[in-house]
Design a protein around this motif. Sequence first.
Motif, PDB file in Angstrom:
ATOM      1  N   VAL A  50     -74.972  51.708 -52.429  1.00 16.55           N
ATOM      2  CA  VAL A  50     -75.385  53.099 -52.632  1.00 16.55           C
ATOM      3  C   VAL A  50     -74.958  53.961 -51.444  1.00 16.55           C
ATOM      4  O   VAL A  50     -75.250  53.637 -50.284  1.00 16.55           O
ATOM      5  CB  VAL A  50     -76.912  53.194 -52.827  1.00 16.55           C
ATOM      6  N   GLU A  51     -74.267  55.058 -51.748  1.00 16.90           N
ATOM      7  CA  GLU A  51     -73.861  56.018 -50.729  1.00 16.90           C
ATOM      8  C   GLU A  51     -74.592  57.350 -50.943  1.00 16.90           C
ATOM      9  O   GLU A  51     -75.218  57.575 -51.989  1.00 16.90           O
ATOM     10  CB  GLU A  51     -72.345  56.208 -50.772  1.00 16.90           C
ATOM     11  N   GLU A  52     -74.483  58.232 -49.957  1.00 17.93           N
ATOM     12  CA  GLU A  52     -75.256  59.475 -49.953  1.00 17.93           C
ATOM     13  C   GLU A  52     -75.069  60.293 -51.228  1.00 17.93           C
ATOM     14  O   GLU A  52     -76.025  60.806 -51.804  1.00 17.93           O
ATOM     15  CB  GLU A  52     -74.852  60.320 -48.739  1.00 17.93           C
ATOM     16  N   GLY A  53     -73.839  60.418 -51.702  1.00 21.32           N
ATOM     17  CA  GLY A  53     -73.584  61.288 -52.841  1.00 21.32           C
ATOM     18  C   GLY A  53     -73.679  60.632 -54.202  1.00 21.32           C
ATOM     19  O   GLY A  53     -73.355  61.257 -55.225  1.00 21.32           O
ATOM     20  N   ASP A  54     -74.125  59.369 -54.245  1.00 19.43           N
ATOM     21  CA  ASP A  54     -74.208  58.668 -55.520  1.00 19.43           C
ATOM     22  C   ASP A  54     -75.357  59.187 -56.377  1.00 19.43           C
ATOM     23  O   ASP A  54     -76.413  59.568 -55.859  1.00 19.43           O
ATOM     24  CB  ASP A  54     -74.384  57.164 -55.295  1.00 19.43           C
ATOM     25  N   TRP A  55     -75.163  59.136 -57.669  1.00 17.40           N
ATOM     26  CA  TRP A  55     -76.166  59.634 -58.613  1.00 17.40           C
ATOM     27  C   TRP A  55     -77.481  58.859 -58.527  1.00 17.40           C
ATOM     28  O   TRP A  55     -78.564  59.416 -58.720  1.00 17.40           O
ATOM     29  CB  TRP A  55     -75.613  59.529 -60.039  1.00 17.40           C
ATOM     30  N   VAL A  56     -77.404  57.569 -58.193  1.00 21.24           N
ATOM     31  CA  VAL A  56     -78.603  56.728 -58.163  1.00 21.24           C
ATOM     32  C   VAL A  56     -79.430  56.924 -56.902  1.00 21.24           C
ATOM     33  O   VAL A  56     -80.600  56.507 -56.851  1.00 21.24           O
ATOM     34  CB  VAL A  56     -78.219  55.239 -58.305  1.00 21.24           C
ATOM     35  N   ASN A  57     -78.862  57.554 -55.878  1.00 26.57           N
ATOM     36  CA  ASN A  57     -79.529  57.656 -54.581  1.00 26.57           C
ATOM     37  C   ASN A  57     -80.799  58.495 -54.652  1.00 26.57           C
ATOM     38  O   ASN A  57     -80.852  59.542 -55.310  1.00 26.57           O
ATOM     39  CB  ASN A  57     -78.570  58.265 -53.549  1.00 26.57           C
ATOM     40  N   GLN A  58     -81.851  58.014 -53.952  1.00 19.10           N
ATOM     41  CA  GLN A  58     -83.135  58.705 -53.836  1.00 19.10           C
ATOM     42  C   GLN A  58     -83.815  58.932 -55.193  1.00 19.10           C
ATOM     43  O   GLN A  58     -84.499  59.923 -55.407  1.00 19.10           O
ATOM     44  CB  GLN A  58     -82.962  60.049 -53.116  1.00 19.10           C
TER      45      GLN A  58
END
Length: 250
Positions: free
Chosen positions: A160-168
């Motif tokens: 998971v990276e900062e701009g991924d849809w699944v993040n947070q």
Amino acid sequence: MAAVISLLIIISISLLITRIGTIAFVHTGLSKEVAKFQARSAYLGVGFTTKESELMVKDPVRRKILTFLIFTGNAGVITTISSVIFSFLSLQETGFFSVEMLVLAAGFGLLIFLAYSDFVDRRLSRFIEKLLKKYTYLDVKDYYSLLNLEGDYRVSELKVEEGDWVNQKSLKELQLDKEGVLILGIKRADGEYIGAPYGKTMVRVDDILILYGESSGLKNLEERKKGASGDEEHDDAVSEQNKKKEDQKN
């Protein structure tokens, strides 16, 4: 001629040993492609990356398989080199356009055919599996087959990276199961592992998600970014999955 036949026999035995190692690794939970790579690497003694080494060495059953492959590989490589030298010495005496050369070429052709034959692969795999069940204490659950990874389904990792849809987002918010994607586990950046995570579990940056689903769905999720476009891709994936379910009912 004896040197040529010896070379073909040694190569045949080497192929058989790596096939046995591959199937044994599959029974420890590795996918068929990873198992094949690891078996060949161990037999040839080419080594692994740090991550792959940990994956193999931490498991006691895999360590035993590795030890067997490395031991037989050391003997096999040395014997093969010796046979190759003697084979070429005999070819120099008889000439490269000789019966020995024809036997060597025909033998290599047959081995290549057998190595890539699906029919031979299935029959040989079944035979080896029976022997493993009878003469070893391996856990013979074939996770690769149980998850139907031979079809379009597979297990993959998503960092998971900062701009991924699944993040947070929590798993409840993601609703990936409605897309036909299951999260089998989450590896946290601090080393924590969450197996079979539930709905309230949050996805964070640097998490590694262990995903199971169709290749196309997993690829779409890996490329999906935050924002309205990501939400729209999720809705499209859910609609596509619902359509597949309706088609299966009919």
